[in-house]
Design a protein around this motif. Structure first.
Motif, PDB file in Angstrom:
ATOM      1  N   TRP A 178       0.691  -1.127   0.228  1.00  0.00           N
ATOM      2  CA  TRP A 178      -0.015  -0.038  -0.002  1.00  0.00           C
ATOM      3  C   TRP A 178       0.896   1.174  -0.072  1.00  0.00           C
ATOM      4  N   VAL A 179       1.902   1.108   0.956  1.00  0.00           N
ATOM      5  CA  VAL A 179       2.636   2.620   0.941  1.00  0.00           C
ATOM      6  C   VAL A 179       3.503   2.682  -0.469  1.00  0.00           C
ATOM      7  N   SER A 180       3.913   1.673  -1.192  1.00  0.00           N
ATOM      8  CA  SER A 180       4.750   1.843  -2.377  1.00  0.00           C
ATOM      9  C   SER A 180       4.098   1.952  -3.582  1.00  0.00           C
ATOM     10  N   MET A 181       2.643   1.745  -3.610  1.00  0.00           N
ATOM     11  CA  MET A 181       1.554   2.087  -4.499  1.00  0.00           C
ATOM     12  C   MET A 181       1.570   3.679  -4.926  1.00  0.00           C
ATOM     13  N   PRO A 182       1.589   4.009  -6.097  1.00  0.00           N
ATOM     14  CA  PRO A 182       1.516   5.191  -6.442  1.00  0.00           C
ATOM     15  C   PRO A 182       0.297   5.695  -6.001  1.00  0.00           C
ATOM     16  N   SER A 183       0.158   7.264  -5.841  1.00  0.00           N
ATOM     17  CA  SER A 183      -0.995   8.051  -5.496  1.00  0.00           C
ATOM     18  C   SER A 183      -2.060   7.716  -6.433  1.00  0.00           C
ATOM     19  N   ASN A 184      -2.062   7.816  -7.599  1.00  0.00           N
ATOM     20  CA  ASN A 184      -2.905   7.927  -8.786  1.00  0.00           C
ATOM     21  C   ASN A 184      -3.655   6.492  -8.477  1.00  0.00           C
ATOM     22  N   ASP A 185      -3.126   5.422  -7.950  1.00  0.00           N
ATOM     23  CA  ASP A 185      -3.856   4.288  -7.678  1.00  0.00           C
ATOM     24  C   ASP A 185      -4.466   3.992  -6.275  1.00  0.00           C
ATOM     25  N   LYS A 186      -4.146   4.939  -5.435  1.00  0.00           N
ATOM     26  CA  LYS A 186      -4.751   5.001  -4.199  1.00  0.00           C
ATOM     27  C   LYS A 186      -5.344   6.110  -3.597  1.00  0.00           C
ATOM     28  N   LYS A 187      -6.249   6.945  -4.222  1.00  0.00           N
ATOM     29  CA  LYS A 187      -7.098   8.031  -3.873  1.00  0.00           C
ATOM     30  C   LYS A 187      -7.740   7.613  -2.719  1.00  0.00           C
ATOM     31  N   PRO A 188      -8.407   8.387  -1.854  1.00  0.00           N
ATOM     32  CA  PRO A 188      -8.863   8.205  -0.619  1.00  0.00           C
ATOM     33  C   PRO A 188      -9.984   7.222  -0.604  1.00  0.00           C
ATOM     34  N   ALA A 189     -10.884   7.187  -1.876  1.00  0.00           N
ATOM     35  CA  ALA A 189     -12.068   6.211  -1.793  1.00  0.00           C
ATOM     36  C   ALA A 189     -11.473   4.852  -2.470  1.00  0.00           C
ATOM     37  N   GLU A 190     -10.291   4.897  -3.368  1.00  0.00           N
ATOM     38  CA  GLU A 190      -9.982   3.700  -3.963  1.00  0.00           C
ATOM     39  C   GLU A 190      -9.028   2.855  -2.762  1.00  0.00           C
ATOM     40  N   LEU A 191      -8.203   3.826  -1.907  1.00  0.00           N
ATOM     41  CA  LEU A 191      -7.450   2.947  -0.750  1.00  0.00           C
ATOM     42  C   LEU A 191      -8.460   2.474   0.268  1.00  0.00           C
ATOM     43  N   ALA A 192      -9.665   3.127   0.433  1.00  0.00           N
ATOM     44  CA  ALA A 192     -10.583   2.538   1.320  1.00  0.00           C
ATOM     45  C   ALA A 192     -11.363   1.215   0.832  1.00  0.00           C
ATOM     46  N   LYS A 193     -11.476   1.185  -0.484  1.00  0.00           N
ATOM     47  CA  LYS A 193     -11.971  -0.198  -0.952  1.00  0.00           C
ATOM     48  C   LYS A 193     -10.857  -1.259  -0.950  1.00  0.00           C
ATOM     49  N   ILE A 194      -9.495  -0.771  -1.145  1.00  0.00           N
ATOM     50  CA  ILE A 194      -8.362  -1.877  -1.300  1.00  0.00           C
ATOM     51  C   ILE A 194      -8.286  -2.417   0.284  1.00  0.00           C
ATOM     52  N   MET A 195      -8.160  -1.409   1.367  1.00  0.00           N
ATOM     53  CA  MET A 195      -8.093  -1.997   2.785  1.00  0.00           C
ATOM     54  C   MET A 195      -9.253  -2.691   3.227  1.00  0.00           C
ATOM     55  N   ALA A 196     -10.377  -2.414   2.635  1.00  0.00           N
ATOM     56  CA  ALA A 196     -11.616  -3.094   3.218  1.00  0.00           C
ATOM     57  C   ALA A 196     -11.763  -4.533   2.522  1.00  0.00           C
ATOM     58  N   ARG A 197     -11.347  -4.687   1.385  1.00  0.00           N
ATOM     59  CA  ARG A 197     -11.322  -5.712   0.493  1.00  0.00           C
ATOM     60  C   ARG A 197     -10.132  -6.777   1.086  1.00  0.00           C
ATOM     61  N   ALA A 198      -9.103  -6.358   1.760  1.00  0.00           N
ATOM     62  CA  ALA A 198      -8.140  -7.276   2.491  1.00  0.00           C
ATOM     63  C   ALA A 198      -8.700  -7.594   3.898  1.00  0.00           C
TER      64      ALA A 198
END
Length: 496
Positions: A186-206
């Motif tokens: 998650w930290v190494s992922m570039p910001s264009n792929d982890k905007k707040p809504a996207e990061l929330a989905k990624i974390m919730a999926r995990a």
């Protein structure tokens, strides 16, 4: 990935053995390894000193096709961290060689470490397992060619009488380190792929399928709850903010620990724009959120007898015509007003709303916030040590001890009350930066502390160790996942 076996390599058709070798005495009992070490030390390029490596192809003398021997220096100086680094180095070497597995031989506990404090076999096994899992990570999702492939299996030999206890310690290490790798990704992922809504989905999926209750608040929900400090940071971005809550609750939990993780998915500084040279790594400014989320996921995977809730304010801090301006005053969730004198001191603004809300909503026994908060902490402690701030001696000691155990080093910093005057505002209840240019890590912690009411509280500033420009034996360049192992130990700890 990791399996406990006997040292009879032919049972698993193990072709590669890696063993740590001391320069001043034998640290193994197994005759095969002793023979290999003796043979290696007859060669001029290997004596067992630190950083030395040699690969032997013993032929019919051994059940292994190849043996990677790594120098450890003097036996009395060997620590669990040295063994963690040995495992990481061995696994990374095997990956570079294109191998698919390796067996890692642990030294004898009776022969390793200081004479009056020999290393315990369970501690050595856990450290070696950590090094192996962490060292086997390759971040190549943005590479067209996947030139390296992680090992499929790592074997840790053990005696029959110790196999059960070692297996339990190794399984725990593997689960927590997989959580660390999740945070690294998650930290190494570039910001264009982890905007707040996207990061929330990624974390919730995990967190899915892991006995974790996930709640997500959007901009409307945040506004309804009066989280205006958080919203002030998010105003300049087209990417709306989120608050992600991940709650894991075991029926045998003795206390409730709330982990508040700073989640700025990209920090431009806002109107107080950062200069070139300070912007490029700002995708890592959500490392605290990554550590907190991954810790809760790991605790759930462990079925740990704890109650842990990650509260993750996720925002993007950008300049625009809608952005918060220096001099603006906002009313935080707590009711305190904050004069925002610097929009680049944004992490503390999202944290205070998250902490105040978590304390009111969940009434946790303990609040630990973790954040890449200040450059001042890096100036004070360098890039490998986190700063710990707390008025609670037992909590601070637990964090420092967990960091020492996992080699996520922390140093307790002062919280002098007389520095609070530096945060006084003429126009609001408090201002978000100090009136002095000195002691910025301390005044930032004091600012956060002003918004905690009853819970025991600690702040961990990971601005230095959250990412690395250069890799080490069990971590490549990029996000380090710092804090996951530490937080799991603190949450599970028996401290009072």
């Amino acid at each position: 990935m990791i399996e406990i076996i006997s040292l009879e390599g032919e049972e698993k058709n193990i072709r590669t053995l890696a063993a740590p070798i001391s320069q001043d005495r034998d640290i193994h009992e197994d005759p095969i390894i002793l023979s290999l070490a003796e043979r290696a030390k007859k060669m001029p390029e290997f004596s067992g000193k630190k950083e030395e490596e040699i690969i032997l192809y013993p032929g019919n003398e051994s059940p292994f096709e190849r043996a990677l021997l790594i120098g450890m220096g003097k036996a009395d100086d060997i620590s669990c961290e040295d063994l963690r680094a040995f495992s990481g180095k061995a696994v990374r070497k095997c990956v570079e060689m294109g191998l698919d597995h390796a067996a890692l031989a642990a030294p004898s506990p009776e022969k390793t470490g200081p004479e009056n404090a020999r290393l315990a076999d369970i501690d050595m096994a856990a450290a070696m397992a950590q090094g192996a899992v962490l060292g086997n990570h390759i971040f190549d999702r943005y590479k067209e060619k996947k030139e390296k492939k992680p090992l499929g299996s790592v074997f840790l030999p053990a005696s029959p009488q110790n196999a059960g206890a070692m297996k339990k310690a190794v399984q725990r290490a593997e689960i927590v380190c997989k959580g660390t790798l999740l945070a690294r990704e998650w930290v190494s992922m570039p910001s264009n792929d982890k905007k707040p809504a996207e990061l929330a989905k990624i974390m919730a999926r995990a967190a899915r399928g892991k006995n974790i209750k996930v709640t997500e608040l959007t901009g409307t929900g945040l506004a309804e709850r009066g989280m205006n400090a958080l919203l002030a940071v998010a105003k300049g971005s087209r990417s709306g903010p989120r608050m992600l809550v991940m709650e894991y609750r075991h029926e045998k939990a003795r206390r409730h620990v709330a982990l508040i993780g700073k989640g700025v998915t990209f920090d431009s500084g806002g109107v107080n724009l950062k200069p070139t040279g300070s912007l490029e790594d700002m995708k890592t400014d959500m490392s605290g959120a990554a550590a907190a989320a991954a810790a809760v996921i790991s605790l759930a995977e462990l079925d740990a007898p704890v109650h842990a809730t990650a509260v993750l304010p996720l925002v993007e801090n950008m300049p625009s015509g809608q952005a918060t301006r220096p001099g603006d005053i906002v009313k935080s969730f707590s009711g305190k007003t904050v004069e925002i004198l610097n929009t680049d001191a944004e992490g503390r603004l999202i944290l205070i709303d998250a902490m105040s809300w978590a304390e009111k909503e969940y009434a946790p026994d303990v609040i630990i916030d973790i954040a890449t908060l200040t450059g001042a902490c890096v100036v004070a402690l360098g890039e490998k040590i986190a700063g710990v701030f707390s008025h609670d001696d037992a909590l601070a000691d637990a964090i420092v001890e967990a960091g020492e155990k996992n080699h996520e080093p922390c140093w307790r910093m002062p919280l002098p009350g007389f520095y609070k005057d530096l945060l006084k505002s003429d126009l609001a209840d408090i201002q978000n930066i100090s009136s002095s240019k000195w002691g910025g890590a301390i005044t930032a912690a004091l600012f956060l502390n002003a918004f905690v009411k009853k819970a025991r509280w600690a702040h961990i500033d990971i601005a230095g160790p959250a990412s690395a420009k250069k890799g080490h034996p069990y971590c490549g360049a990029g996000g380090t996942g710092f804090g996951v192992r530490l937080l799991c130990d603190v949450a599970e700890g028996k401290w009072e």
